[in-house]
Structures are given as C-alpha cells and as structure tokens.
Design an enzyme around this catalytic site. Structure first.
Site, PDB file in Angstrom:
ATOM      1  N   THR A  68       3.584   5.525   4.249  1.00 36.93           N
ATOM      2  CA  THR A  68       2.077   5.841   4.525  1.00 36.93           C
ATOM      3  C   THR A  68       1.192   4.786   3.560  1.00 36.93           C
ATOM      4  OG1 THR A  68       2.386   7.625   3.210  1.00 36.93           O
ATOM      5  CG2 THR A  68       2.244   8.005   5.629  1.00 36.93           C
ATOM      6  N   LYS A  93       9.702   8.174   0.876  1.00 41.94           N
ATOM      7  CA  LYS A  93       8.570   7.748   0.820  1.00 41.94           C
ATOM      8  C   LYS A  93       7.488   8.683   0.081  1.00 41.94           C
ATOM      9  CE  LYS A  93       5.298   9.165   2.991  1.00 41.94           C
ATOM     10  NZ  LYS A  93       4.122  10.030   2.497  1.00 41.94           N
ATOM     11  N   THR A 148       4.186  15.267  -1.404  1.00 42.67           N
ATOM     12  CA  THR A 148       3.798  14.648  -0.199  1.00 42.67           C
ATOM     13  C   THR A 148       4.789  13.560   0.158  1.00 42.67           C
ATOM     14  OG1 THR A 148       2.419  13.628   1.564  1.00 42.67           O
ATOM     15  CG2 THR A 148       1.914  12.954  -0.479  1.00 42.67           C
ATOM     16  N   GLU A 178      -0.634   6.120  -5.808  1.00 49.65           N
ATOM     17  CA  GLU A 178      -1.801   5.417  -5.191  1.00 49.65           C
ATOM     18  C   GLU A 178      -2.374   4.958  -6.366  1.00 49.65           C
ATOM     19  OE1 GLU A 178      -2.028   8.084  -1.031  1.00 49.65           O
ATOM     20  OE2 GLU A 178      -3.243   8.615  -2.871  1.00 49.65           O
ATOM     21  N   ASN A 237      -8.098   7.083  -1.555  1.00 43.35           N
ATOM     22  CA  ASN A 237      -8.079   8.410  -0.898  1.00 43.35           C
ATOM     23  C   ASN A 237      -9.467   8.575  -0.211  1.00 43.35           C
ATOM     24  OD1 ASN A 237      -5.704  10.148  -1.494  1.00 43.35           O
ATOM     25  ND2 ASN A 237      -6.028   8.775  -3.280  1.00 43.35           N
ATOM     26  N   THR A 262      -9.975   6.004   7.499  1.00 43.86           N
ATOM     27  CA  THR A 262     -10.827   4.955   8.144  1.00 43.86           C
ATOM     28  C   THR A 262      -9.989   3.602   7.821  1.00 43.86           C
ATOM     29  OG1 THR A 262     -11.857   4.490   5.931  1.00 43.86           O
ATOM     30  CG2 THR A 262     -13.215   5.894   7.702  1.00 43.86           C
TER      31      THR A 262
END
Length: 397
Positions: A147, A173, A184, A270, A392, A397
């Site tokens: 992702t 992942k 996650t 991230e 995040n 979007t």
C-alpha cells in the site's frame, strides 16, 4: 542456517504471481501464493476487536481444515467494516480462487489491505483471478500486496535437516498503522519442511512475540493484520516434532525470517528517515524487558526527538516509567548511539558534537540497563516526520 537471495516461491512446491486488477490506479494489486499440495498452516491475527471480513473467513478455514493450499491477496481495498456484504465478498474471493485452482474452498486463505469501508469490485476481482498464473512471477506478488510501502520486503533462509535442504521464505507489507501486538501488516511465510499444523502454530505463536510483536510505527493497530505460515513438506524431510533439536532449529529459522521482515517494516514506516532499535537488559523478566523496549520505541516524543536529531533522553526515561514493567526507578542506565547519557538514573555529561553526528545516522540505537535482573528484550520502530502527517492526511486522495 544461511541467508540467500530468494522470494516467496523459493521453497520447493510453491509458486506465486501478481498483477494489476484495477483496485488501485496503476500499481499491482492482486496476487496469490499456491502450493502444489495442501500444506500445514498456522496463523496469528490482529488484536483489534474490529476485524475485517477476510480475516474472519481465513480464521474459520484454518480452524476447520488445518490445511491450506493457496493464499489470495488484494491491496487498495481493505474489505473492512463492510457488513454482511463484506463477508459475502470475502467468500466470493475464496470460492473464485478455489474454482480457478481446482481445489476445495477452505484450502484458500484470503487477505485484503487498503482503505477501510469500501467494497470490493467483484468484476475486477474475478477478471484478475482468471489472469493469475501458477507459473507466475513471485516478485509480482511482493509488489501486489503493498500500500504505502516504498518497496518490497522479502527474506529467504536455508537450513539442513537430516541431510536435506529446507528453505523458508517470507514476504510482508506494512508501513503505517503499525503497533504491537500485530499491526497493519500482512506477512506470509512458506516452507518446504514437514511439520504438523499444531506444531507449526506453536512455533509461530512463540516466535511472533519477539519479532512482529516488537515493532511499532505510529501506535495504531489495524483491522486486517495477519501472518500466515505454510509448510508443504516438499523438501522430503522427516517430520519435525516438538521438543527436539530439529524443532529448535526450525524455530530459529522462523524467528530469523520474521525478525528481518519486522525490521524492514519498521524501517519503511510512513515518512520515516531513521530506524530505531531499543535494547533493554537487566530486566526482572523477559516480558518487562519487551514492555520497556516497546514503550520507548512507541513514544511519539522519542520518535520526534530522533527525527529532530535531539538527544532528549528525558523522553526515554519517561517512556520507561510508564511502560508498566517492574523496575527500580533509581538505578537506570541509558546510552544513546553508544554514548552514556544516564547512570543510576542521574544525568551524565556527553560530547554534544559527537552525539549530533551520531544522531545523523539512518539507524539509531538506544540501550537501557534497568539493573533489576537478568532478562533482556528488543524492539524496533522509526522516527516520526513531517512527511508522516502528509502521507496520512492525503491517504484517500
């Protein structure tokens, strides 16, 4: 045991493939792992009480069948918080895969990752499944499950058992919403050893505690987290039984694969710029050591200090104090990047220029001695940057 280049299809009897089905705009987003024969299976799942439909279906199949021959995964759509339709869609995903492969439905594990609260496009799913191959490209599977990850995460090891080579490979992942216990993240491990499902479950449940359950990125635990291990016996070894020398070597293989994948996930947090490793020694018991390590690496204040290359060890001692572990607050030692900053819970002078240079590195080591016992523990995480907020804030979007 030796590390080698490989992929999730490196163990004998496994293949994997991935492709773009249309759940995401351009990137690969659907893949499967297939074993030539039904394999022993073990799984661990999210501790979130809100559980995505694919996990509910997979857990039931694992419990019912005690075997698995294929795993199918889509990314982009989590199929979580989707009600009864989500359950039906996950069952469709399982049944369509089983039909495509000509195997029983309950031999298929299903997993999804992506945006919560959106429904799967079954037409895209069905079309994608017809184009997956059992002679596909395993590296495509590693791409298809991602992702917000910046790259694939794979590891392969080999070990000799009774004169035969056993290969174990893992793929994962995970980048955000990462926090013990489970995160996650999706992780899949294949192995060609012969071992029963109950023994495999015991091995996974034990080794996950010091690997995947010791990483954190942002303190969030997802609804879709899962680790599945398949062992199909295609290496032709004798059965690996519990409480034997072979079982302990199998545990070492599993721990090595999961630990390396866990570190890759933590490093790829991230917006992360630094991997943080926390080593705790001198704890009263192993659980206390792990709790303290996780508390430090999970502290937003510690993470932002590391991003800012600020030697603010006060945030570290504070995280130790609220970890909930047994400790003596008056005898704690702390080192940051190998430089002592606290001894017996009192501050130490350190070379600021040397510290500043050390904090510029991509890997930051925090060492803690609780001086309260002989147990040790370790955890991994990453810094918290401006880019984490950007990623995040714009995720949908």
């Amino acid at each position: 045991m030796k590390r080698m280049d490989g992929n999730i299809a490196s163990p004998q009897g496994f293949t994997a493939d991935g492709l773009h089905a249309g759940f995401k705009k351009e990137k690969l987003d659907l893949g499967w792992i297939v074993s030539q024969v039904p394999a022993s299976v073990a799984g661990v799942y999210t501790t979130n009480q809100v559980i995505a439909a694919p996990l509910l279906i997979t857990k039931e199949s694992v419990k019912k069948e005690q075997k698995m021959q294929a795993i199918v995964v889509n990314s982009g759509v989590a199929n979580s918080c989707t009600g009864q339709r989500g359950i039906e869609d996950a069952l469709f995903m399982q049944e369509a895969t089983a039909k495509q492969l000509g195997i029983e439905r309950d031999l298929v594990g299903v997993a999804s990752t992506g945006v919560i609260g959106e429904f799967l496009d079954l037409a895209k799913l069905e079309a994608g499944l017809t184009n997956l191959s059992i002679e596909g490209t395993a590296d495509n599977f590693a791409q298809a499950i991602l992702t917000t990850d910046t790259g694939t995460k794979t590891v392969t090891v080999q070990e000799e058992f009774w004169g035969k080579t056993v290969t174990m490979s893992g793929v994962a992942k995970g980048s955000g919403m990462i926090h013990p216990n489970m995160a996650t993240m999706l992780a899949f491990i294949t192995c060609d050893a012969t071992i029963s499902s109950p023994s495999l479950q015991k091995a996974l449940s034990q080794e996950v505690e010091t690997s995947f359950n010791q990483i954190t990125v942002d303190g969030d635990t997802s609804t879709n987290d899962m680790v599945l291990v398949l062992a199909n016996g295609c290496a032709g070894t004798e059965e690996i039984c519990e409480d034997t020398e072979e079982f302990h070597r199998f545990l070492a293989m599993l721990n090595d694969v999961m630990t390396e994948l866990a570190k890759m996930i933590a490093k790829d947090g991230e917006g992360a710029t630094k991997l943080i490793q926390v080593d705790v020694v001198g704890a009263a018991d192993p659980l206390s050591a792990r709790m303290v390590a996780k508390s430090i690496v999970g502290s937003s204040l510690v993470k932002t200090a590391i991003f800012g290359e600020d030697a603010n060890w006060g945030r570290i001692i504070a995280a130790i104090g609220y970890a909930g572990a047994e400790l003596n607050p008056d005898c704690i030692d702390i080192q940051l990047c190998g430089l002592p900053v606290m001894a017996q819970s009192s501050p130490l002078a350190f070379d600021k220029a040397q510290m500043q240079q050390a904090l510029q590195g991509e890997e930051i080591l925090i060492q803690v001695n609780l001086n309260n016992g002989t147990a040790s523990g370790r955890a991994w995480g990453c810094d918290l940057s401006y880019n984490y907020v950007k990623i995040n804030a714009l995720y949908r979007t």
